[in-house]
Design a protein around this motif. Sequence first.
Motif, PDB file in Angstrom:
ATOM      1  N   ARG A  97       0.838  -1.217   0.000  1.00 30.29           N
ATOM      2  CA  ARG A  97       0.000   0.000   0.000  1.00 30.29           C
ATOM      3  C   ARG A  97       0.864   1.253   0.000  1.00 30.29           C
ATOM      4  N   LEU A  98       1.916   1.225   0.780  1.00 34.98           N
ATOM      5  CA  LEU A  98       2.773   2.400   0.891  1.00 34.98           C
ATOM      6  C   LEU A  98       3.526   2.663  -0.403  1.00 34.98           C
ATOM      7  N   GLY A  99       4.101   1.638  -1.002  1.00 31.31           N
ATOM      8  CA  GLY A  99       4.865   1.801  -2.225  1.00 31.31           C
ATOM      9  C   GLY A  99       6.228   2.435  -1.983  1.00 31.31           C
ATOM     10  N   SER A 100       6.939   2.709  -3.068  1.00 33.42           N
ATOM     11  CA  SER A 100       8.294   3.259  -2.970  1.00 33.42           C
ATOM     12  C   SER A 100       8.332   4.781  -2.996  1.00 33.42           C
ATOM     13  N   GLU A 101       7.273   5.405  -3.534  1.00 35.71           N
ATOM     14  CA  GLU A 101       7.324   6.847  -3.744  1.00 35.71           C
ATOM     15  C   GLU A 101       7.533   7.648  -2.459  1.00 35.71           C
ATOM     16  N   PRO A 102       6.849   7.360  -1.348  1.00 36.92           N
ATOM     17  CA  PRO A 102       7.115   8.133  -0.127  1.00 36.92           C
ATOM     18  C   PRO A 102       8.567   8.037   0.349  1.00 36.92           C
ATOM     19  N   LEU A 103       9.194   6.887   0.173  1.00 42.32           N
ATOM     20  CA  LEU A 103      10.598   6.748   0.580  1.00 42.32           C
ATOM     21  C   LEU A 103      11.495   7.578  -0.337  1.00 42.32           C
ATOM     22  N   ARG A 104      11.203   7.548  -1.634  1.00 40.10           N
ATOM     23  CA  ARG A 104      11.994   8.348  -2.581  1.00 40.10           C
ATOM     24  C   ARG A 104      11.850   9.833  -2.285  1.00 40.10           C
ATOM     25  N   VAL A 105      10.637  10.282  -2.022  1.00 41.36           N
ATOM     26  CA  VAL A 105      10.398  11.703  -1.749  1.00 41.36           C
ATOM     27  C   VAL A 105      11.020  12.107  -0.418  1.00 41.36           C
ATOM     28  N   LEU A 106      10.948  11.233   0.579  1.00 38.51           N
ATOM     29  CA  LEU A 106      11.566  11.532   1.868  1.00 38.51           C
ATOM     30  C   LEU A 106      13.079  11.691   1.703  1.00 38.51           C
ATOM     31  N   ALA A 108      14.662  12.590  -1.136  1.00 40.05           N
ATOM     32  CA  ALA A 108      14.899  13.822  -1.885  1.00 40.05           C
ATOM     33  C   ALA A 108      14.717  15.055  -1.011  1.00 40.05           C
ATOM     34  N   THR A 109      13.821  14.959  -0.032  1.00 36.28           N
ATOM     35  CA  THR A 109      13.538  16.092   0.855  1.00 36.28           C
ATOM     36  C   THR A 109      14.645  16.311   1.876  1.00 36.28           C
ATOM     37  N   THR A 110      15.284  15.240   2.305  1.00 37.20           N
ATOM     38  CA  THR A 110      16.218  15.342   3.437  1.00 37.20           C
ATOM     39  C   THR A 110      17.686  15.221   3.049  1.00 37.20           C
ATOM     40  N   ALA A 111      17.986  14.616   1.898  1.00 40.65           N
ATOM     41  CA  ALA A 111      19.393  14.455   1.500  1.00 40.65           C
ATOM     42  C   ALA A 111      19.995  15.820   1.198  1.00 40.65           C
ATOM     43  N   ARG A 112      21.060  16.155   1.872  1.00 44.32           N
ATOM     44  CA  ARG A 112      21.669  17.471   1.718  1.00 44.32           C
ATOM     45  C   ARG A 112      23.122  17.390   2.174  1.00 44.32           C
ATOM     46  N   ASP A 181      22.330  12.486  -3.759  1.00 47.41           N
ATOM     47  CA  ASP A 181      21.348  12.212  -4.805  1.00 47.41           C
ATOM     48  C   ASP A 181      21.640  10.827  -5.350  1.00 47.41           C
ATOM     49  N   ALA A 182      20.613  10.195  -5.886  1.00 47.21           N
ATOM     50  CA  ALA A 182      20.783   8.866  -6.464  1.00 47.21           C
ATOM     51  C   ALA A 182      19.749   8.654  -7.551  1.00 47.21           C
ATOM     52  N   GLU A 183      20.103   7.841  -8.523  1.00 48.91           N
ATOM     53  CA  GLU A 183      19.202   7.432  -9.599  1.00 48.91           C
ATOM     54  C   GLU A 183      19.225   5.913  -9.683  1.00 48.91           C
ATOM     55  N   LEU A 184      18.048   5.311  -9.859  1.00 54.94           N
ATOM     56  CA  LEU A 184      17.916   3.866  -9.915  1.00 54.94           C
ATOM     57  C   LEU A 184      17.296   3.454 -11.244  1.00 54.94           C
ATOM     58  N   LEU A 345      18.132   6.112   3.009  1.00 54.72           N
ATOM     59  CA  LEU A 345      17.670   6.959   4.117  1.00 54.72           C
ATOM     60  C   LEU A 345      18.354   6.584   5.426  1.00 54.72           C
ATOM     61  N   VAL A 346      18.472   5.303   5.707  1.00 56.91           N
ATOM     62  CA  VAL A 346      19.127   4.866   6.939  1.00 56.91           C
ATOM     63  C   VAL A 346      20.608   5.238   6.914  1.00 56.91           C
ATOM     64  N   HIS A 347      21.253   5.054   5.769  1.00 60.80           N
ATOM     65  CA  HIS A 347      22.664   5.429   5.663  1.00 60.80           C
ATOM     66  C   HIS A 347      22.841   6.925   5.909  1.00 60.80           C
TER      67      HIS A 347
END
Length: 390
Positions: A97-106, A108-112, A181-184, A345-347
């Motif tokens: 139900r959750l899918g991958s998109e929320p993890l990808r957006v999280l 993109a929002t926090t990686a800095r 940043d990362a691309e898959l 995200l964990v890394h």
Amino acid sequence: MVRVTASVSDLSGLGLLTWVYPPGLVDRVVAACGRAEQRRRLLPARLVVYFVLGLALFSPAPYLDVMRHLVAGLRGLGLLGGWHVPAKSSLFRARQRLGSEPLRVLFATTARPMATEATPGAFWRGLRLLAVDGTCWDVADSEANQAAFGRPGNGRGTGRSAFVQVRMAALVEVGSHAVLDAELAGCRTGEVTLVGRLPRSCGPGQLVLADREFLGVPLWRAFTATGADLLWRVSANRVLPVDQALRDGSWISHLHACTDRGHRDPVTVRVLAYRLADGAGDYRLVTTLLDARRHPARELAALYRERWEIEAVFAELKTHQRGAKVVLASKTPDGVLQQIWAHLLVHHALRELMLQTAATRQLDPDRVSFTETLRSARRSVTLTPGSFSP
């Protein structure tokens, strides 16, 4: 300080995870991705996000063990109430139900960028050091994964590799080891193609390091258009004529795209050639830094070895955090992508903790053990659910 509520459904005290990714941020990302639930569930979307992060943090532990880790401290504080650990099938459906998109957006929002000019090895002459490269993740051998990602050829002559693979290109901050940043994509997509999507995260004041397989005029121009400077290795057979010899032994030269048959649209570069002291071979580098006085060739040659820090990042992700030779278990493409974004995200969270620990103790971040930090982060989730401080 992260405070825990009295309801497991509102799970908000998970040590490192909620310190770096607070519940309010997770809720906003879930809502933005359209995954917020319309009714009260035993496994609300917020909890499922933390559960997926927990799968990465405790990899390769099974589903139920991970969920028990997440709620162990709450049980000890008497905060579980009537909530119970769901069946594995319920956890599986919740991930779907959750899918991958929320993890990808999280991500993109926090990686800095994390490093400051006081961080050892993070800057050189005012330029923030970044590196780009690619790697592959082994994933479960299912028909859906094979169709989506493909299987690389096998050099042993059997035709195909043992595992389906996802290719990842990453942009890393050298001093902090943070993935910015990362691309898959599937393994049929080349590294150069994926790296070509990473200039979106670059800009002035940065020096991007890369190995020789990435040197091409279109990719070079994509990065330099952002204002970033480049220091890339060049293959030994590349012709680099001397347009102007410089006093430090480097020279100004030019590159042409393979499509520029008339040689009408050159790219100006500076070339450095040197031999490693241990006799391991000759190297040639090209850079956008044309001023030999401001950016001496000897220093640039010594600086290039920092590119190998990105290999250490891949080892942290795939050997220490995921587990050596562990195959990502999801049998659906979206589940695989969800797992990889969770690992990133964990890394990122672990690296943020390590950088703050190093700064507090006035250490080089390289002196802080990644594996010990990983163990501490796992303890922070299991034993201290109510609060966490670096």
